[in-house]
Design an enzyme around this catalytic site. Structure first.
Site, PDB file in Angstrom:
ATOM      1  N   CYS A 104      -9.483   3.024 -25.218  1.00 21.59           N
ATOM      2  CA  CYS A 104      -8.219   3.541 -25.740  1.00 21.59           C
ATOM      3  C   CYS A 104      -7.158   2.461 -25.608  1.00 21.59           C
ATOM      4  O   CYS A 104      -7.097   1.777 -24.587  1.00 21.59           O
ATOM      5  CB  CYS A 104      -7.818   4.784 -24.931  1.00 21.59           C
ATOM      6  SG  CYS A 104      -6.277   5.542 -25.456  1.00 21.59           S
ATOM      7  N   HIS A 146     -11.170  11.762 -30.686  1.00 20.85           N
ATOM      8  CA  HIS A 146     -10.303  11.036 -29.760  1.00 20.85           C
ATOM      9  C   HIS A 146      -8.831  11.142 -30.190  1.00 20.85           C
ATOM     10  O   HIS A 146      -7.955  11.449 -29.376  1.00 20.85           O
ATOM     11  CB  HIS A 146     -10.756   9.567 -29.716  1.00 20.85           C
ATOM     12  CG  HIS A 146      -9.966   8.675 -28.836  1.00 20.85           C
ATOM     13  ND1 HIS A 146     -10.440   8.231 -27.625  1.00 20.85           N
ATOM     14  CD2 HIS A 146      -8.744   8.116 -28.990  1.00 20.85           C
ATOM     15  CE1 HIS A 146      -9.539   7.442 -27.065  1.00 20.85           C
ATOM     16  NE2 HIS A 146      -8.505   7.352 -27.883  1.00 20.85           N
ATOM     17  N   GLU A 147      -8.569  10.892 -31.474  1.00 23.85           N
ATOM     18  CA  GLU A 147      -7.184  10.916 -31.960  1.00 23.85           C
ATOM     19  C   GLU A 147      -6.622  12.340 -31.956  1.00 23.85           C
ATOM     20  O   GLU A 147      -5.447  12.542 -31.630  1.00 23.85           O
ATOM     21  CB  GLU A 147      -7.079  10.278 -33.339  1.00 23.85           C
ATOM     22  CG  GLU A 147      -7.502   8.815 -33.399  1.00 23.85           C
ATOM     23  CD  GLU A 147      -6.846   7.906 -32.361  1.00 23.85           C
ATOM     24  OE1 GLU A 147      -5.689   8.170 -31.953  1.00 23.85           O
ATOM     25  OE2 GLU A 147      -7.498   6.925 -31.951  1.00 23.85           O
ATOM     26  N   HIS A 150      -5.495  13.063 -28.514  1.00 19.81           N
ATOM     27  CA  HIS A 150      -4.185  12.456 -28.211  1.00 19.81           C
ATOM     28  C   HIS A 150      -3.049  13.383 -28.628  1.00 19.81           C
ATOM     29  O   HIS A 150      -2.104  13.610 -27.870  1.00 19.81           O
ATOM     30  CB  HIS A 150      -4.019  11.118 -28.927  1.00 19.81           C
ATOM     31  CG  HIS A 150      -4.487   9.953 -28.136  1.00 19.81           C
ATOM     32  ND1 HIS A 150      -4.053   9.655 -26.864  1.00 19.81           N
ATOM     33  CD2 HIS A 150      -5.385   8.979 -28.452  1.00 19.81           C
ATOM     34  CE1 HIS A 150      -4.638   8.568 -26.432  1.00 19.81           C
ATOM     35  NE2 HIS A 150      -5.466   8.136 -27.379  1.00 19.81           N
TER      36      HIS A 150
END
Length: 179
Positions: A104, A146-147, A150
């Site tokens: 990341c 993953h995004e 976030h």
């Protein structure tokens, strides 16, 4: 000859929020105005992602608490996926669960074996408000998950348990960017 503009060419590189920054641990708000500010944010996200040599970047990683991310990421067949999503919603994460190395830009230089599904579907909008659906497999599916994490206020470290989590946090405590 290239047609169209290069993503991020008009953007400015912004400082990255590192692990521990409040913006990374709070859910992002929805975009309600699809004006030029959103297009400028997307350009800045691309410029920052490319400068940091990443494959994806969420708005809160540059301190903007809006639900937007960009990506320029290969899948497992080395097919390039390039784009952005505003107000993304992870509608499907299924298939085989694979533990693979995940890093990341907000934890620079570190990675850990993180479990993710090998298929993901994200729905959302373009910067101009057009609906978009993105399908990802393999590494690109990992990137999409993953995004989306976030934007929900989570980082990949939140998925870790046991010795993987302890090892990552030892590495974080010694990282030069934590000083």
């Amino acid at each position: 000859m290239r047609h169209g503009t290069i993503p991020g060419a008009r953007g400015r590189v912004r400082p990255l929020s590192l692990l521990g920054h409040r913006a990374l641990h709070e859910p992002c708000g929805e975009v309600t105005d699809f004006g030029p500010e959103v297009a400028d944010l997307v350009e800045d996200l691309f410029a920052t992602m490319y400068a940091a040599q990443g494959v994806g970047l969420a708005a809160n990683q540059i301190g903007v608490p809006l639900s937007v991310f960009v990506y320029d990421c290969p899948d497992d067949d080395d097919m390039r996926h390039l784009g952005h999503v505003v107000n993304p919603r992870l509608v499907t994460a299924d298939g085989v669960v694979v533990r693979g190395p995940e890093g990341c830009l907000s934890l620079p230089g570190l990675e850990a074996g993180t479990e993710r599904h090998d298929h993901a579907v994200v729905e959302g909008f373009t910067a101009t408000g057009e609906p978009v659906t993105i399908h990802g497999t393999g590494f690109f599916a990992r990137c999409l998950q993953h995004e989306c994490d976030h934007l929900a206020g989570r980082v990949y470290a939140d998925h870790l348990t046991g010795w993987r989590k302890r090892r990552l946090f030892r590495q974080i405590s010694r990282a030069s960017w934590r000083r």
